[in-house]
Design a protein around this motif. Structure first.
Motif, short mmCIF file in Angstrom:
data_model
loop_
_atom_site.label_atom_id
_atom_site.label_comp_id
_atom_site.label_asym_id
_atom_site.label_seq_id
_atom_site.Cartn_x
_atom_site.Cartn_y
_atom_site.Cartn_z
N GLN A 76 31.65 14.16 66.75
CA GLN A 76 31.78 12.95 67.18
C GLN A 76 31.29 12.83 68.60
OE1 GLN A 76 32.59 10.48 64.81
NE2 GLN A 76 32.44 12.17 63.55
N ARG A 77 31.07 11.65 69.00
CA ARG A 77 30.62 11.21 70.36
C ARG A 77 31.98 10.90 71.38
NH1 ARG A 77 27.00 6.43 69.17
NH2 ARG A 77 27.46 5.62 71.24
N ALA A 140 41.30 -0.17 72.60
CA ALA A 140 39.79 -0.20 72.15
C ALA A 140 39.13 -1.38 72.70
CB ALA A 140 39.63 -0.31 70.63
N PHE A 141 37.87 -1.67 72.85
CA PHE A 141 37.04 -2.47 73.72
C PHE A 141 35.67 -2.30 73.13
CE2 PHE A 141 37.74 0.52 77.06
CZ PHE A 141 36.56 0.76 77.44
N ARG A 142 35.24 -3.45 73.56
CA ARG A 142 33.47 -3.22 73.34
C ARG A 142 32.94 -3.12 74.74
NH1 ARG A 142 31.66 -4.04 68.91
NH2 ARG A 142 32.46 -5.15 66.98
N VAL A 157 31.75 0.10 70.23
CA VAL A 157 33.30 0.11 70.65
C VAL A 157 33.81 1.36 71.33
CG1 VAL A 157 35.54 -0.05 69.50
CG2 VAL A 157 33.56 -1.62 68.68
N VAL A 158 34.50 1.50 72.46
CA VAL A 158 34.97 2.54 73.09
C VAL A 158 36.56 2.49 72.80
CG1 VAL A 158 35.46 3.38 75.21
CG2 VAL A 158 33.49 2.14 74.99
N THR A 176 33.30 6.84 71.17
CA THR A 176 32.45 5.91 70.95
C THR A 176 32.39 5.66 69.47
OG1 THR A 176 31.01 6.05 73.13
CG2 THR A 176 30.22 4.72 71.24
N LEU A 177 32.80 4.66 68.92
CA LEU A 177 32.75 4.19 67.51
C LEU A 177 31.63 3.36 67.09
CD1 LEU A 177 36.70 3.61 67.37
CD2 LEU A 177 35.47 5.81 66.96
N ALA A 178 31.31 3.44 65.89
CA ALA A 178 30.43 2.64 65.16
C ALA A 178 31.18 1.12 65.18
CB ALA A 178 30.16 2.98 63.72
#
Length: 190
Positions: A76-77, A140-142, A157-158, A176-178
């Motif tokens: 994952q990142r 979580a936030f963008r 999304v972080v 970092t999420l999809a």
């Protein structure tokens, strides 16, 4: 200013340093160090720079080796930073593939200079959310993209997850999420 004082005290204690020893190393009085820690008087820019050189990195012996290995082998990142100083502790190959510098060149360096405006805004809200008090362990936030050649940030999304390391310091796992990825139930979205 009070946050700087709390950070100074925590980092000093994690290193087993007395105020008098810090004072001696920085050529100030113990009372001056005490005033810095209580937020009564800020250090000068030169004193602040000397403080960061003395206690700015991860504490000695710092970090949980198993956690570091998990991060460094993740597909994952993700990366792991010191929660107080933002110094890089570990990064996954997927994360470092995005960067213009190898992780070895960034380990021990603060990633704060590479923060996007959304990251800075999220960081500014952490105290009000109860992050440092332990009330919130994940946020979580963008964020928007940045084009820094060393540490660019992709939009998305972080997810920040706060972890306690074996030496008592706090770390932050940054993922970092999809956009469509489900978030764990205890995440506060901001």
């Amino acid at each position: 200013m009070l946050q700087l004082g709390r950070t100074l005290k925590r980092q000093r204690l994690l290193r087993g340093l007395k105020q008098s020893h810090v004072a001696e190393l920085l050529s100030v009085t113990q009372a001056t160090v005490s005033r810095w820690e209580r937020g009564i008087h800020p250090p000068s820019p030169a004193q602040r720079q000397a403080l960061m050189a003395l206690i700015g990195g991860p504490p000695p012996g710092g970090g949980d080796a198993a956690l570091r290995r998990l991060v460094e082998s993740s597909s994952q990142r993700v990366h792991l930073i010191c929660d107080e100083s933002h110094h890089l502790l570990a990064a996954s190959p997927a994360r470092t593939a995005e960067w213009g510098a190898p992780a070895t060149a960034l380990i021990g360096r603060s990633l704060w200079p590479f923060a996007s405006p959304a990251i800075a805004a999220a960081e500014a809200r952490l105290d009000e959310l109860g992050w440092r008090d332990g009330a919130v362990r994940a946020v979580a936030f963008r964020t928007q993209a940045t084009r820094d050649p060393v540490v660019p940030i992709a939009p998305g999304v972080v997810l920040w997850e706060r972890l306690r390391l074996e030496d008592g310091s706090e770390a932050r796992l940054v993922s970092t999420l999809a956009a469509a990825a489900p978030l764990p139930p205890d995440v506060v979205c901001i």
